[in-house]
Enzyme design. Structure first.
Site, PDB file in Angstrom:
ATOM      1  N   THR A 145     -27.085 -19.682 -25.498  1.00 15.94           N
ATOM      2  CA  THR A 145     -27.747 -20.930 -25.094  1.00 15.94           C
ATOM      3  C   THR A 145     -28.160 -21.716 -26.334  1.00 15.94           C
ATOM      4  OG1 THR A 145     -28.544 -19.897 -23.087  1.00 15.94           O
ATOM      5  CG2 THR A 145     -29.715 -21.875 -23.810  1.00 15.94           C
ATOM      6  N   HIS A 160     -30.297 -27.422 -19.140  1.00 14.04           N
ATOM      7  CA  HIS A 160     -31.294 -26.369 -18.928  1.00 14.04           C
ATOM      8  C   HIS A 160     -32.120 -26.649 -17.666  1.00 14.04           C
ATOM      9  CE1 HIS A 160     -32.727 -22.946 -21.526  1.00 14.04           C
ATOM     10  NE2 HIS A 160     -33.662 -22.909 -20.605  1.00 14.04           N
ATOM     11  N   LYS A 176     -23.595 -22.399 -23.792  1.00 18.50           N
ATOM     12  CA  LYS A 176     -24.353 -23.056 -22.710  1.00 18.50           C
ATOM     13  C   LYS A 176     -25.304 -24.105 -23.278  1.00 18.50           C
ATOM     14  CE  LYS A 176     -27.520 -21.747 -18.947  1.00 18.50           C
ATOM     15  NZ  LYS A 176     -28.853 -22.193 -19.348  1.00 18.50           N
ATOM     16  N   TYR A 204     -30.509 -15.850 -26.586  1.00 17.60           N
ATOM     17  CA  TYR A 204     -31.210 -16.890 -27.344  1.00 17.60           C
ATOM     18  C   TYR A 204     -31.136 -16.482 -28.807  1.00 17.60           C
ATOM     19  CZ  TYR A 204     -33.485 -19.339 -23.430  1.00 17.60           C
ATOM     20  OH  TYR A 204     -33.749 -20.106 -22.321  1.00 17.60           O
ATOM     21  N   SER A 231     -31.015 -12.955 -18.532  1.00 16.16           N
ATOM     22  CA  SER A 231     -31.607 -13.730 -19.629  1.00 16.16           C
ATOM     23  C   SER A 231     -32.172 -12.811 -20.710  1.00 16.16           C
ATOM     24  CB  SER A 231     -32.734 -14.594 -19.066  1.00 16.16           C
ATOM     25  OG  SER A 231     -33.588 -15.030 -20.096  1.00 16.16           O
TER      26      SER A 231
HETATM   27  C1  LIG Z   1     -37.258 -20.555 -14.154  1.00 16.11           C
HETATM   28  C2  LIG Z   1     -36.082 -20.807 -15.031  1.00 16.11           C
HETATM   29  C3  LIG Z   1     -35.904 -20.028 -16.175  1.00 16.11           C
HETATM   30  C4  LIG Z   1     -34.804 -20.237 -16.996  1.00 16.11           C
HETATM   31  N1  LIG Z   1     -34.606 -19.415 -18.071  1.00 16.11           N
HETATM   32  C5  LIG Z   1     -33.470 -19.546 -18.804  1.00 16.11           C
HETATM   33  C6  LIG Z   1     -33.170 -18.617 -19.826  1.00 16.11           C
HETATM   34  O1  LIG Z   1     -33.908 -17.662 -20.059  1.00 16.11           O
HETATM   35  N2  LIG Z   1     -32.031 -18.802 -20.537  1.00 16.11           N
HETATM   36  C7  LIG Z   1     -31.176 -19.850 -20.294  1.00 16.11           C
HETATM   37  O2  LIG Z   1     -30.153 -19.997 -20.960  1.00 16.11           O
HETATM   38  N3  LIG Z   1     -31.440 -20.740 -19.312  1.00 16.11           N
HETATM   39  C8  LIG Z   1     -32.550 -20.597 -18.561  1.00 16.11           C
HETATM   40  N4  LIG Z   1     -32.798 -21.472 -17.532  1.00 16.11           N
HETATM   41  C9  LIG Z   1     -31.815 -22.529 -17.228  1.00 16.11           C
HETATM   42  C10 LIG Z   1     -30.777 -22.006 -16.227  1.00 16.11           C
HETATM   43  O3  LIG Z   1     -29.962 -21.032 -16.811  1.00 16.11           O
HETATM   44  C11 LIG Z   1     -29.898 -23.137 -15.695  1.00 16.11           C
HETATM   45  O4  LIG Z   1     -29.362 -23.849 -16.782  1.00 16.11           O
HETATM   46  C12 LIG Z   1     -30.667 -24.085 -14.790  1.00 16.11           C
HETATM   47  O5  LIG Z   1     -31.575 -23.372 -13.996  1.00 16.11           O
HETATM   48  C13 LIG Z   1     -29.696 -24.845 -13.886  1.00 16.11           C
HETATM   49  O6  LIG Z   1     -30.379 -25.750 -13.078  1.00 16.11           O
HETATM   50  P1  LIG Z   1     -30.861 -25.441 -11.575  1.00 16.11           P
HETATM   51  O7  LIG Z   1     -32.081 -24.576 -11.706  1.00 16.11           O
HETATM   52  O8  LIG Z   1     -31.172 -26.778 -11.028  1.00 16.11           O
HETATM   53  O9  LIG Z   1     -29.759 -24.701 -10.863  1.00 16.11           O
HETATM   54  C14 LIG Z   1     -33.889 -21.273 -16.705  1.00 16.11           C
HETATM   55  C15 LIG Z   1     -34.078 -22.056 -15.565  1.00 16.11           C
HETATM   56  C16 LIG Z   1     -35.151 -21.818 -14.730  1.00 16.11           C
HETATM   57  C17 LIG Z   1     -35.314 -22.656 -13.498  1.00 16.11           C
END
Ligand SMILES: Cc1cc2nc3c(=O)[nH]c(=O)nc-3n(C[C@H](O)[C@H](O)[C@H](O)COP(=O)(O)O)c2cc1C
Length: 393
Positions: free
Chosen positions: A156, A276, A252, A130, A107
């Site tokens: 994203t 997300h 994404k 981002y 990330s």
């Molecule tokens: C703690 C956390 C931090 C996340 N940070 C980002 C991020 O920095 N960039 C991003 O594109 N998605 C981020 N996401 C979304 C994840 O990439 C992903 O879309 C999501 O976790 C999928 O769902 P799941 O947690 O149920 O597997 C984050 C998700 C979580 C749980």
């Protein structure tokens, strides 16, 4: 130690081991958390079609994502603050993924920086971007990702501003935790986390360090994010990124077929159907329920990936059956990491792999390419029963 058999067990272990503010950051969603929980609940609504007496002795979960051979159709989703869930979390998770034979995505707001991760892992990883207000800085991030050898950029689009995450506000999420009495009292109960954290220097946003002020104490993450991220983000930015980035490009955060088509027009190589993890627009539909319409809109013009709520091999099987080329895990990976570091992430991948391998066998399927809608049973139980009964006189 007792054998760990499910991601849910690792989640409970992580809750005991990780300070509450970081566990909640991982576990929670935005506002009422409806979408966050529906992401996984909707997988539970789908039924698999059991088949028998088919020779399934030789089965393979091998798959491809953007031309890469992978051991199963799963990648690690980008997750901010991974290094706060466990010290050096990005390095541990990336190593686990690479040893397992699946992609790892770093990330923009990870704790371990791009160059730092590249120095500490054996193979190339993917970088998630981002689009921040400072576009020169964004261009520089792309150049840095290219120069450390990232073959894939994941842009994203579903975070032009932050959804309200009530748990983070309540917990006063900050990185590192502020030394309040409450936080200190809690840390005493988390010796596993503290011991590892005391042994690392990585405690702030590695990739952003030196460029954006006030990084030592991101005391209100959402406020900070809203200050840095750009609500004017639009498709012309995506086109500009496409022109600059020479590697593969994944878009994404797509939930709507019209947006999927725009992403294809902009030259994406793949899209991720995602909300997300239910952390942005609460009330949006679950990713798995949005997947089929996106797949039929884009056809075979790009790869369609999906994330949100995946905790088992059965979930992966259902996503592939509904047309995804591959999937990502976010929280499942983070629960494993918080519970047992690298070993915990490996365990999550083993659980998912084993579940997928056996589910394929019990559905009479020997390769991932064979999985399709014909492996699911549709309709409410009562409707199915009524349709199967002989017509009433
Ligand atoms: C703690 C956390 C931090 C996340 N940070 C980002 C991020 O920095 N960039 C991003 O594109 N998605 C981020 N996401 C979304 C994840 O990439 C992903 O879309 C999501 O976790 C999928 O769902 P799941 O947690 O149920 O597997 C984050 C998700 C979580 C749980």
């Amino acid at each position: 130690m007792r054998a760990v058999t499910s991601v849910e067990e690792l989640r409970r272990m992580a809750r005991r081991r990780v300070p509450r503010m970081f566990f909640d950051y991982v576990d929670g969603g935005s506002w009422s958390e409806k979408t966050r929980w529906e992401n996984s609940a909707d997988f539970g609504q789908l039924h698999l079609r059991q088949r028998v007496a088919i020779d399934v002795s030789e089965r393979s979960t091998a798959a491809r994502m953007l031309g890469n051979d992978i051991r199963m159709p799963v990648a690690i989703a980008p997750a901010g603050l991974t290094g706060m869930v466990h010290a050096d979390g990005e390095i541990l998770a990336a190593r686990a993924a690479q040893k397992f034979g699946i992609p790892y995505t770093l990330s923009t707001v990870a704790i371990c920086g791009l160059e730092d991760l590249a120095d500490n892992v054996e193979e190339p990883f993917w970088f998630q971007l981002y689009v921040m207000r400072d576009r020169e800085f964004v261009d520089g991030l792309m150049d840095r990702a290219a120069s450390v050898g990232c073959p894939v950029l994941v842009v994203t689009l579903d975070l032009p501003l932050s959804g309200n995450r009530h748990r983070d506000v309540r917990n006063g999420l900050s990185s590192p935790p502020r030394p309040t009495l409450r936080n200190l009292a809690e840390l005493v109960t988390k010796p596993y986390w503290c011991r590892a954290m005391l042994g690392t220097r990585r405690r702030s946003f590695g990739t952003l360090a030196g460029h954006i002020g006030n990084l030592d104490d991101v005391s209100a993450l959402a406020k900070w994010t809203d200050g840095q991220f750009d609500p004017s983000l639009n498709w012309s930015d995506v086109k500009r990124i496409r022109d600059r980035w020479k590697g593969k490009l994944i878009i994404k955060g797509i939930l709507d077929p019209e947006d999927a088509l725009r992403a294809v027009e902009c030259g994406a190589d793949a899209i991720v159907v995602s909300n997300h993890g239910g952390r942005q627009l609460d009330g949006a539909v679950s990713s798995i329920s949005a997947l089929p319409a996106v797949v039929s809109a884009v056809g075979t013009s790009v790869e369609v990936h999906v994330d949100g709520g995946i905790q088992s091999g059965q979930d992966v099987f259902k996503a592939i059956a509904l047309g995804a080329q591959s999937t990502y895990v976010g929280r499942s990976m983070l629960y494993g990491l918080g519970a047992m570091g690298e070993q915990g992430v490996t365990r999550v991948l083993e659980i998912i792999h084993d579940g997928l391998h056996k589910t394929m066998g019990l559905c009479g399927v020997v390769s991932v390419d064979e999985i399709g809608p014909h492996n699911l049973v549709f309709g409410e139980v009562e409707t199915r029963i009524r349709q199967a009964l002989p017509a009433a006189e």
